[in-house]
Every structure is written in structure tokens, then in C-alpha cells.
Design a protein around this motif. Structure first.
Motif, PDB file in Angstrom:
ATOM      1  N   ARG A  64      35.276 -42.033 -16.936  1.00  0.00           N
ATOM      2  CA  ARG A  64      34.708 -43.208 -16.297  1.00  0.00           C
ATOM      3  C   ARG A  64      33.967 -42.778 -15.022  1.00  0.00           C
ATOM      4  N   PRO A  65      32.927 -43.504 -14.612  1.00  0.00           N
ATOM      5  CA  PRO A  65      32.245 -43.155 -13.361  1.00  0.00           C
ATOM      6  C   PRO A  65      33.175 -43.319 -12.173  1.00  0.00           C
ATOM      7  N   SER A  66      32.952 -42.474 -11.208  1.00  0.00           N
ATOM      8  CA  SER A  66      33.717 -42.594  -9.973  1.00  0.00           C
ATOM      9  C   SER A  66      33.284 -43.836  -9.210  1.00  0.00           C
ATOM     10  N   LYS A  67      34.010 -44.130  -8.166  1.00  0.00           N
ATOM     11  CA  LYS A  67      33.592 -45.214  -7.286  1.00  0.00           C
ATOM     12  C   LYS A  67      32.280 -44.805  -6.611  1.00  0.00           C
ATOM     13  N   GLU A  68      31.383 -45.745  -6.528  1.00  0.00           N
ATOM     14  CA  GLU A  68      30.070 -45.414  -5.944  1.00  0.00           C
ATOM     15  C   GLU A  68      30.217 -45.001  -4.488  1.00  0.00           C
ATOM     16  N   SER A  69      29.330 -44.123  -4.090  1.00  0.00           N
ATOM     17  CA  SER A  69      29.379 -43.597  -2.724  1.00  0.00           C
ATOM     18  C   SER A  69      28.845 -44.628  -1.734  1.00  0.00           C
ATOM     19  N   TYR A  70      29.025 -44.303  -0.459  1.00  0.00           N
ATOM     20  CA  TYR A  70      28.401 -45.128   0.574  1.00  0.00           C
ATOM     21  C   TYR A  70      26.871 -45.031   0.438  1.00  0.00           C
ATOM     22  N   TYR A  71      26.209 -46.085   0.861  1.00  0.00           N
ATOM     23  CA  TYR A  71      24.741 -46.051   0.832  1.00  0.00           C
ATOM     24  C   TYR A  71      24.224 -45.097   1.905  1.00  0.00           C
ATOM     25  N   MET A  72      23.216 -44.387   1.547  1.00  0.00           N
ATOM     26  CA  MET A  72      22.619 -43.427   2.476  1.00  0.00           C
ATOM     27  C   MET A  72      21.091 -43.487   2.343  1.00  0.00           C
ATOM     28  N   VAL A  73      20.414 -43.058   3.381  1.00  0.00           N
ATOM     29  CA  VAL A  73      18.943 -43.151   3.449  1.00  0.00           C
ATOM     30  C   VAL A  73      18.365 -41.752   3.588  1.00  0.00           C
ATOM     31  N   THR A  74      17.380 -41.479   2.775  1.00  0.00           N
ATOM     32  CA  THR A  74      16.670 -40.207   2.937  1.00  0.00           C
ATOM     33  C   THR A  74      15.863 -40.237   4.236  1.00  0.00           C
ATOM     34  N   LEU A  75      15.551 -39.073   4.735  1.00  0.00           N
ATOM     35  CA  LEU A  75      14.846 -38.988   6.015  1.00  0.00           C
ATOM     36  C   LEU A  75      13.390 -39.447   5.882  1.00  0.00           C
ATOM     37  N   ARG A  76      12.786 -39.756   7.055  1.00  0.00           N
ATOM     38  CA  ARG A  76      11.386 -40.174   7.097  1.00  0.00           C
ATOM     39  C   ARG A  76      10.469 -38.986   6.827  1.00  0.00           C
ATOM     40  N   GLU A  77       9.291 -39.317   6.347  1.00  0.00           N
ATOM     41  CA  GLU A  77       8.218 -38.341   6.240  1.00  0.00           C
ATOM     42  C   GLU A  77       6.915 -39.001   6.669  1.00  0.00           C
TER      43      GLU A  77
END
Length: 454
Positions: free
Chosen positions: A80-93
Motif C-alpha cells: 500500500r502507498p505510504s502516508k503522503e509527505s508534507y507539502y514542499m515547494v521547489t526553489l525559484r528560478e
């Protein structure tokens, strides 16, 4: 799980290889669609190459929210899939999208309006802070100017303070905290403006009815110069007229005619384009030259003596500035050419006279007079006017026969006067007689009428 640089994120979990009861497994990383509300996209699952508990995910979009799930996979199947991770944001470009300039046109000789549409949101790669506008003259590499609009909702801007009739390169970019994106560039030309002043206006020749002008083209045309307007003000009546001169050249020359003699004028020049008239040049104050006076009037021509004539004349009616000389021309009936005497003029006198002497008696003479005015431009030049009407006189000597004729003439005149006096006395006597005779007659008639009534 940790942040990577740019488009990468490192994912980690407990190392199961240290558990002797665990079988060899691999993992699937489930990626959702972009954003916190996106759905899980199992088509983009990533299969790790071992049973390690960390993995670097690449190929993500900058400044985008992601969450991950892990699925263990062995020979039997997937967990089964694990619990979803915390939301995270990729860095700006730095943004890689360009704004789309939809309109760019001049609104005057010193302003340009540009309108645009923003780039797609997924190309911003960071917080959208606004726009950067740069512009410069096309023919100049340096001298670029910059305008920053910190308004992501802006869709138009008017650039002001530009040079007239000049082509500009205008660039538009978006920017975020990471930097500035690529530029969209257009070339736009400002409208025609007012030309600057024509240079070095001078008068090269002045006559009694014209002035020759010379000037140079303006330093800044600010458009296509189509011609020049020459203004001349008659200072006396304060009346201004305009002459239009076309076919412009770098060095202009023009003869301004139809001017009045000995008149003060103020002259200036303006260049004009198809839309605007420019600034005035330096002004010239000039006085046109004098013109010939009209003819004098001979009022008296008599014999002064046996060899001289007395001539008297009045000043011409039309004089420009003043009369400097009179020229008396005379000749006898036996000659063809006139002899001439010049006389300096007195400006205060209306009437002038002189005696022509050393003449021959018993000869018919012709006399005429002309006035002359000295040029105020060329001092050595005289403007001579027309001659007066030609007058004739017979210069007769006083001989014995002439004296006898004069004596006889005097006697005849005396006789005429005597006869006239006698006639006058007779007429007076007749008038008096008639007056008293009529009074006596009326008196007798009254007496007779009274007698009849009785």
C-alpha cells in the motif's frame, strides 16, 4: 525528505537493509499533479534502482508545490502507498516566459504607448513581482534607460520624454525574486515634432524694395522639414506678413521683395514639418533704402537781367527720407544738350530759388528741374527722380526800340485808366439824377390825386 536545488528534491526513509528479516524490495514514488489540490498521477511513478531509502527526484517545475508517497515493491507485488509527505515547494528560478507586446505606437512627438499580455503562469518560476521596461535610441548602443513597474496586473505604459521623430528599441521583461526573464523587443518611432531654430539669419543685400536673406537649417529637424515661413513686420503700422518658401536646403537664400522704400522692418524665419512649425530664428531689424523723389514744381521763371533767369520751384510731394540735391537743367534753342547745375537742398525749406546767369540775350531757353536722394545703404549712390514739366522763357535785351515800346505801352495804360475814371463819374451822376427826379415826380402825383378827390 529534503529540498534539492531548482528542479530536484531528495526523498528518504528508514533503511530496511539493516533489518535481517526484510526481503529485497524496490520503491515507487508517486507524484501528484501540480499544487496542493492536485490528484496523484500514477503514470509518472518513479522506480528506484535499489532498496535504498533516499532518492533524488529530478525534472520538477520550479516554484511548484509537491507531495510524495512511497510504495514498496518486491517479487510478490506492491505494498500500500505510504502516508503522503508534507507539502514542499521547489526553489525559484529566473522566468523563462516572455510578455507578448500587443500594441506599440507613438502618441506624440515625445511619447510612446505600449500594451502587452503577461506570459503563462507556469513560466514565471517564482512570485510575479512586475515588469521591467528598457528603451534606447536605435542608433545608440549606450544610453539605455530603465523603468520598473511593480504591478503584476499592469498591461500598458506610456513612455514619455523621448526625442521627436526618433526610432527607439523598447524591451519588456517580467521579473521575480530570482531575476529577470527574457525580453520582448519592438522598434517604435516617435511622431514629428517642432523643428529647432534656423541658424545664422543674415541680410546680405538691401535695396529700396527688397532684402536678400541667408540662413542655415535647424540643428534638430525633429521631422522632415518641408519649408520655411518668413515673417516680416512693418514696424510703423505694426503689420506682419508671411512668405512661404519650399524646397528646403542645408543653406537657404531668398530675396524678400515687395517692400516699401525707407521703411523699418523686423524679419525672422521658422522651419515647418508636415505637422508642426518650429521655433523662430534670430530676428533682423532692417531699413530699406530710399527711392527717387517725385518731380518738383516750377512756380516762377522770369528774366532777371539781360543774361540771367530767375527760377523758383517747390519741393516734390513724394520724398523718401530727404532731398539731398536738386539738378537744374537748361538749354537754348540753338543747342541739343542740356547744361546742368547741382544745388544742395535745405531740408527746412519748402520753396527754393536760384539765378541762372551767363546766358545769351534774345534767345529762347528751356528749363527743367529734378530732385535726388542719397542712398542710406550705399552712400555714393544717388536716386534721381523725374524732371519737372519743361518751362520756356525768351531772354530779351533792353534796346532803344524796346524802351520806346515800353514807353508807348505805359501811355496806353494811362489813357485807359483816364477813360475808365470818366465813365465811372458819368455813371454815378446818372444814378443820382434819376434818384432825385423820381422823388419829385411822385410828389406832384400825390398833389394831383388829392385835388381830384376834393
Amino acid at each position: 525528505m529534503g529540498f534539492g536545488r531548482g528542479r530536484k528534491i531528495a526523498n528518504s526513509r528508514h533503511d530496511s537493509t539493516k533489518d535481517p528479516l526484510c526481503v529485497w524490495v524496490t520503491y515507487l514514488l508517486n507524484l501528484p499533479s501540480v499544487g496542493e489540490s492536485g490528484e496523484w498521477d500514477e503514470s509518472n511513478d518513479i522506480m528506484t534502482t535499489g532498496n535504498g531509502t533516499s532518492w533524488q527526484v529530478i525534472g520538477l517545475q520550479p516554484y511548484t508545490v509537491y507531495s510524495f508517497r512511497v510504495v514498496a515493491v518486491n517479487a510478490i507485488g506492491a505494498s500500500r502507498p505510504s502516508k503522503e509527505s508534507y507539502y514542499m515547494v521547489t526553489l525559484r528560478e529566473v522566468p523563462d516566459g516572455k510578455p507578448n507586446i500587443t500594441y506599440a505606437h507613438n502618441t506624440s512627438s515625445s511619447s510612446i504607448l505600449i500594451q502587452w499580455a503577461p506570459p503563462p503562469k507556469h513560466t514565471l518560476h517564482g512570485e510575479f513581482l512586475g515588469y521591467r521596461i528598457t528603451y534606447r535610441l536605435r542608433e545608440r548602443v549606450r544610453g539605455e534607460r530603465e523603468i520598473t513597474l511593480r504591478d503584476p496586473l499592469a498591461t500598458e505604459f506610456t513612455i514619455r520624454g523621448l526625442n521627436a521623430f526618433s526610432q527607439y528599441l523598447i524591451s519588456l521583461q517580467v521579473f521575480n525574486p530570482a531575476g529577470i526573464g527574457p525580453a520582448t523587443t519592438v522598434a517604435v518611432m516617435t511622431d514629428e515634432g517642432a523643428p529647432s531654430r534656423p541658424k545664422n539669419l543674415t541680410a546680405t543685400r538691401i535695396t529700396n524694395n527688397s532684402v536678400k536673406l541667408r540662413w542655415l537649417e535647424p540643428e534638430h529637424a525633429n521631422g522632415i522639414i518641408q519649408g520655411y515661413n518668413i515673417y516680416h513686420l512693418d514696424v510703423g503700422p505694426n503689420h506682419t506678413e508671411r512668405k512661404k518658401v519650399q524646397s528646403p536646403q542645408q543653406v537657404m537664400e531668398y530675396v524678400l521683395g515687395s517692400l516699401k522704400p525707407y521703411t523699418q522692418y523686423k524679419v525672422w524665419v521658422k522651419a515647418y514639418t508636415g505637422k508642426n512649425e518650429g521655433l523662430a530664428s534670430n530676428s533682423l531689424e532692417i531699413i530699406t533704402d530710399v527711392q527717387s523723389p517725385s518731380a518738383p514744381f516750377i512756380t516762377n521763371l522770369t528774366c532777371q537781367s539781360m543774361d540771367s533767369i530767375y527760377v523758383q520751384w517747390d519741393r516734390p510731394k513724394i520724398v523718401y527720407h530727404r532731398i539731398d540735391y536738386y539738378f537744374i537743367a537748361y538749354r537754348s534753342e540753338n543747342t541739343w544738350d542740356f547744361e546742368e547745375i547741382s544745388v544742395s537742398s535745405s531740408q527746412e525749406r519748402q520753396s527754393h530759388a536760384m539765378i541762372i546767369s551767363n546766358l545769351t540775350s534774345n534767345m529762347m531757353y528751356e528749363v527743367k528741374i529734378q530732385g535726388a536722394s542719397r542712398s542710406v545703404v550705399e552712400h555714393s549712390k544717388l536716386y534721381k527722380g523725374p524732371y519737372s514739366d519743361l518751362k520756356k522763357i525768351f531772354l530779351q535785351s533792353l534796346t532803344n526800340s524796346a524802351l520806346e515800346e515800353v514807353t508807348i505801352g505805359v501811355g496806353i495804360i494811362a489813357g485807359i485808366i483816364s477813360v475808365s475814371l470818366v465813365l465811372l463819374v458819368a455813371i454815378l451822376a446818372f444814378v443820382l439824377w434819376r434818384k432825385y427826379f423820381q422823388a419829385a415826380y411822385y410828389y406832384l402825383m400825390m398833389i394831383l390825386l388829392k385835388a381830384c378827390n376834393i
